[in-house]
Motif scaffolding. Structure first.
Motif, PDB file in Angstrom:
ATOM      1  N   TYR A 160     -12.105  -2.713 -30.277  1.00  0.00           N
ATOM      2  CA  TYR A 160     -12.924  -3.305 -29.348  1.00  0.00           C
ATOM      3  C   TYR A 160     -14.476  -3.340 -30.083  1.00  0.00           C
ATOM      4  O   TYR A 160     -15.190  -4.252 -30.051  1.00  0.00           O
TER       5      TYR A 160
ATOM      6  N   GLN B 137     -15.993  -8.399 -22.059  1.00  0.00           N
ATOM      7  CA  GLN B 137     -14.546  -7.693 -21.755  1.00  0.00           C
ATOM      8  C   GLN B 137     -14.396  -6.724 -22.922  1.00  0.00           C
ATOM      9  O   GLN B 137     -13.869  -5.499 -22.604  1.00  0.00           O
TER      10      GLN B 137
ATOM     11  N   GLU C 229     -16.331  -3.834 -21.803  1.00  0.00           N
ATOM     12  CA  GLU C 229     -15.568  -3.304 -20.638  1.00  0.00           C
ATOM     13  C   GLU C 229     -14.569  -2.356 -20.782  1.00  0.00           C
ATOM     14  O   GLU C 229     -14.179  -1.151 -20.507  1.00  0.00           O
ATOM     15  N   SER C 230     -13.812  -2.852 -21.749  1.00  0.00           N
ATOM     16  CA  SER C 230     -12.439  -2.263 -22.348  1.00  0.00           C
ATOM     17  C   SER C 230     -12.837  -0.911 -23.293  1.00  0.00           C
ATOM     18  O   SER C 230     -12.289   0.146 -22.966  1.00  0.00           O
TER      19      SER C 230
ATOM     20  N   SER D  72     -22.678  -6.617 -16.479  1.00  0.00           N
ATOM     21  CA  SER D  72     -21.737  -6.982 -15.305  1.00  0.00           C
ATOM     22  C   SER D  72     -21.605  -5.776 -14.392  1.00  0.00           C
ATOM     23  O   SER D  72     -21.916  -4.557 -14.334  1.00  0.00           O
TER      24      SER D  72
ATOM     25  N   ASP E 216     -18.739  -4.388 -13.630  1.00  0.00           N
ATOM     26  CA  ASP E 216     -17.810  -3.475 -13.946  1.00  0.00           C
ATOM     27  C   ASP E 216     -18.436  -2.604 -15.110  1.00  0.00           C
ATOM     28  O   ASP E 216     -18.300  -1.204 -15.026  1.00  0.00           O
TER      29      ASP E 216
ATOM     30  N   SER F  53     -13.967  -5.977 -10.851  1.00  0.00           N
ATOM     31  CA  SER F  53     -13.036  -6.668 -11.089  1.00  0.00           C
ATOM     32  C   SER F  53     -11.628  -5.728 -10.443  1.00  0.00           C
ATOM     33  O   SER F  53     -11.980  -4.480 -10.359  1.00  0.00           O
TER      34      SER F  53
END
Length: 131
Positions: free
Chosen positions: A3, A15, A18-19, A48, A50, A81
């Motif tokens: 990541y 993303q 987020e991960s 975001s 999330d 999400s």
């Protein structure tokens, strides 16, 4: 590490952040999560929904319930999400319970249960086999 590499290659790849936040929270690396969320704020300004959820979750884990409540109050479950929506609803219920707002906690947990029942994973299972 993957990541982080993705973030270096594409700094605006939401993303990956987020991960990474999910991984850091699940592995109890809260200091690194706080650093990552600080980077997110610098990179995106307003993150975001999330990523804001992960900020609220971090505040809850740090027992900073006032900051957590401020963040939670700005978020709408429908904007988070599906992967994190149930966790958000659970966090909201736990926060209200912690703050002794039991009616609000009950409503939040009821909303979480309703959302859980409508997920495709739940609908695929024949619950009769379990009872």
């Amino acid at each position: 590490e993957d990541y982080k590499r993705a973030i270096v290659l594409q700094p605006k790849f939401v993303q990956a952040y987020e991960s990474l936040c999910y991984l850091l929270e699940r592995t109890n690396r809260l200091d690194t999560l706080a650093d990552t969320l600080a980077t997110v704020k610098k990179t995106f300004g307003t993150p975001s929904s999330d990523l804001q959820f992960f900020e609220a979750l971090l505040r809850y884990r740090q027992e900073d319930y006032v900051s957590c409540e401020k963040l939670i109050s700005t978020l709408e479950p429908d904007k988070i999400s599906g992967n994190h929506r149930l966790s958000f609803l659970q966090l909201r219920g736990k926060l209200f319970h912690q703050m002794k707002q039991y009616n609000s906690a009950f409503k939040a947990f009821r909303q979480m249960n309703k959302a859980s029942k409508s997920r495709s994973e739940f609908l695929k299972v024949d619950s009769i086999n379990y009872f």
